[in-house]
Design an enzyme around this catalytic site. Structure first.
Site, mmCIF file in Angstrom:
data_model
loop_
_atom_site.group_PDB
_atom_site.id
_atom_site.type_symbol
_atom_site.label_atom_id
_atom_site.label_comp_id
_atom_site.label_asym_id
_atom_site.label_seq_id
_atom_site.Cartn_x
_atom_site.Cartn_y
_atom_site.Cartn_z
ATOM 1 C CG ASP A 16 -1.730 -1.278 1.353
ATOM 2 O OD1 ASP A 16 -2.384 -1.673 0.384
ATOM 3 O OD2 ASP A 16 -1.669 -1.903 2.437
ATOM 4 N N GLY A 18 1.748 2.983 -2.638
ATOM 5 C CA GLY A 18 1.468 3.861 -3.770
ATOM 6 C C GLY A 18 2.196 3.444 -5.031
ATOM 7 C CE LYS A 21 1.524 10.295 -7.777
ATOM 8 N NZ LYS A 21 1.646 11.316 -6.728
ATOM 9 C CG HIS A 44 -1.161 -1.638 -7.436
ATOM 10 N ND1 HIS A 44 -0.306 -2.158 -8.380
ATOM 11 C CD2 HIS A 44 -0.681 -2.056 -6.249
ATOM 12 C CE1 HIS A 44 0.642 -2.866 -7.782
ATOM 13 N NE2 HIS A 44 0.422 -2.817 -6.489
ATOM 14 N N GLY A 419 0.607 13.824 -3.227
ATOM 15 C CA GLY A 419 -0.827 13.683 -3.454
ATOM 16 C C GLY A 419 -1.083 12.524 -4.386
#
Length: 431
Positions: A16, A18, A21, A44, A419
């Site tokens: 987890d 990221g 991304k 994901h 972000g």
């Protein structure tokens, strides 16, 4: 840096981080994106133009139109895969470029049942699996004679013979081990379910090892996408509370057929703090209001299960070990923005076990349950950093935090995510 260079995006914590991304962000630079381990237990999440996409089996590079490959090391739930493809199609994303290894193993209905029964029986001692049948499928892969591979879905008479034998074994075994099991797996019923899956997926099935070899011979480059993460690696993670595959960068070779020396760039993904799903020791876990606030700000709820994730301060002892195991050449630090508002930031720089201080990580769960983290406290930051695109514009305290991580683990942090959006990524060096 070499002109042609394969790369891998791999998690350095308990998942987890990221990864999706970053795979999505980098994939347009590559000829193919390859998933090499795990199954539908991994998730994901990617946000593009405000639209959220959730992936479980399909590599995240599909959003960029890059050829996506599910390697032989992945265990595939065909129903889940087809559902995922349909969901993407509804959003205008076509999966025509998806290649599936014909030798990847299939997650069967009895695997899911066995997974759930075992977790229920173990109770408080359970691993905390997603109950997607991943572990039992990998176990049957190791057992060999009980295993079904994707190519078997296309040979109906052979598949039926195998299912007759396997269902007999599974029914007897599950009844003996779990008194509450009152079902009977019917081989013909399962066959009727599998045949349409095979018919729909057959045009995606190829020998992916040869396909990836051709890409490289044609001077193409490959991005490998790790699922789960290094600290959940079956051999090198926090055993026994790990996943059922080699989820570190070490899994690339056996999970794809691409020799390890062909992957030169290993991008380790790490959150600015720690999270974990399921059971197992987590030395830096925050069991107070601060942990709850970070969980909410970071939206720390599982992509696959929706379960709230456990939250902790960044564990540099574990991170340095993960960098060593996966051979990370650089780090992408994610979710730094989530720490905004914390007056103090803590970093675990050592462990105290019965008065003995060590900075060496130990994967044994019992050992980890007996340690107390030795924290170094740093000044936090209040600024909203989600709009920052230049590293120099970050608050000085945030940059000091990053520098401390680099100093401890011994490699550079070359990307910083502030972000969930693609554009919310700071590149400190050219890719």
């Amino acid at each position: 840096m070499k002109e042609v260079e394969n790369a891998v995006v791999v998690g350095l914590q308990w998942g987890d981080e990221g990864k999706g991304k970053i795979v999505d962000l980098l994939s347009p630079r590559f000829n193919a994106v390859v998933r090499y381990n795990g199954g539908a237990n991994a998730g994901h999440s990617i946000v593009v133009d405000g639209e959220r996409y959730a992936f479980h089996l399909i590599p995240s590079g599909v959003l960029s139109g890059v050829d996506s490959v599910i390697g032989n090391g992945v265990v595939i739930d065909p129903e889940q895969l087809l559902s995922e493809m349909e969901t993407l199609l509804e959003k205008g994303i076509k999966s025509y470029g998806l290649r599936i290894s014909n030798t990847a193993h299939v997650v069967m209905p009895y695997h899911k049942k066995e997974d759930a029964l075992r977790e229920e029986q173990l109770g408080p001692s359970s691993i905390g699996t997603t109950r997607k049948g991943i572990g039992p499928c990998y176990a049957d892969k190791a057992n060999r004679t009980n295993a079904i591979r994707m190519e078997d879905l296309l040979n109906h008479s052979y598949l039926r013979e195998k299912l007759i034998s396997i269902c007999d074994i599974k029914n007897k075994t599950l009844k003996a081990l779990y008194p509450e099991f009152n079902d009977e797996f019917d081989p013909d019923e399962i066959l009727r379910e599998l045949i349409p899956f095979g018919e729909l997926l057959q045009y995606h099935m190829i020998d992916t090892a040869y396909y990836l070899d051709k890409i490289q011979k044609d001077k193409g480059i490959i991005l490998f996408e790790g699922a789960n993460a290094t600290m959940l690696d079956i051999d090198h993670g926090t055993f026994p509370y790990v996943t059922s595959s080699n989820s570190s960068a070490l899994g690339i070779g056996p999970g794809s057929g691409v020799p390890p020396q062909k992957t030169q760039r290993i991008i380790g993904i790490a959150k600015a703090y720690s999270t974990r799903v399921g059971s197992g020791s987590m030395p830096t876990e925050i069991l107070n209001k601060t942990g709850d606030e970070i969980r909410v700000r970071g939206n720390e709820f599982g992509t696959t299960t929706g379960r709230p994730r456990r939250v902790g301060w960044l564990d540099l002892v574990a991170l340095k070990y993960a960098v060593m195991i996966s051979g990370a050449t650089e780090i992408c630090l994610t979710l730094l923005d989530v720490l905004s508002g914390e007056k103090e930031l803590k970093l675990a720089v050592a462990y105290d076990r019965n008065g003995k201080i060590t900075s060496k990580f130990n994967t044994n769960n019992q050992y980890l349950s007996e340690v107390t983290p030795v924290f170094e406290t740093m000044e936090g930051f209040d600024e909203d950093i989600t709009e920052i695109r230049n590293y120099d514009d970050l608050p000085e305290t945030a940059k000091a935090y990053i520098s401390k991580i680099e100093e401890f683990v011994g490699i550079r942090i070359k990307m910083v995510s502030v972000g969930p959006g693609r554009e919310q990524t700071i590149f400190r060096h050219r890719f």
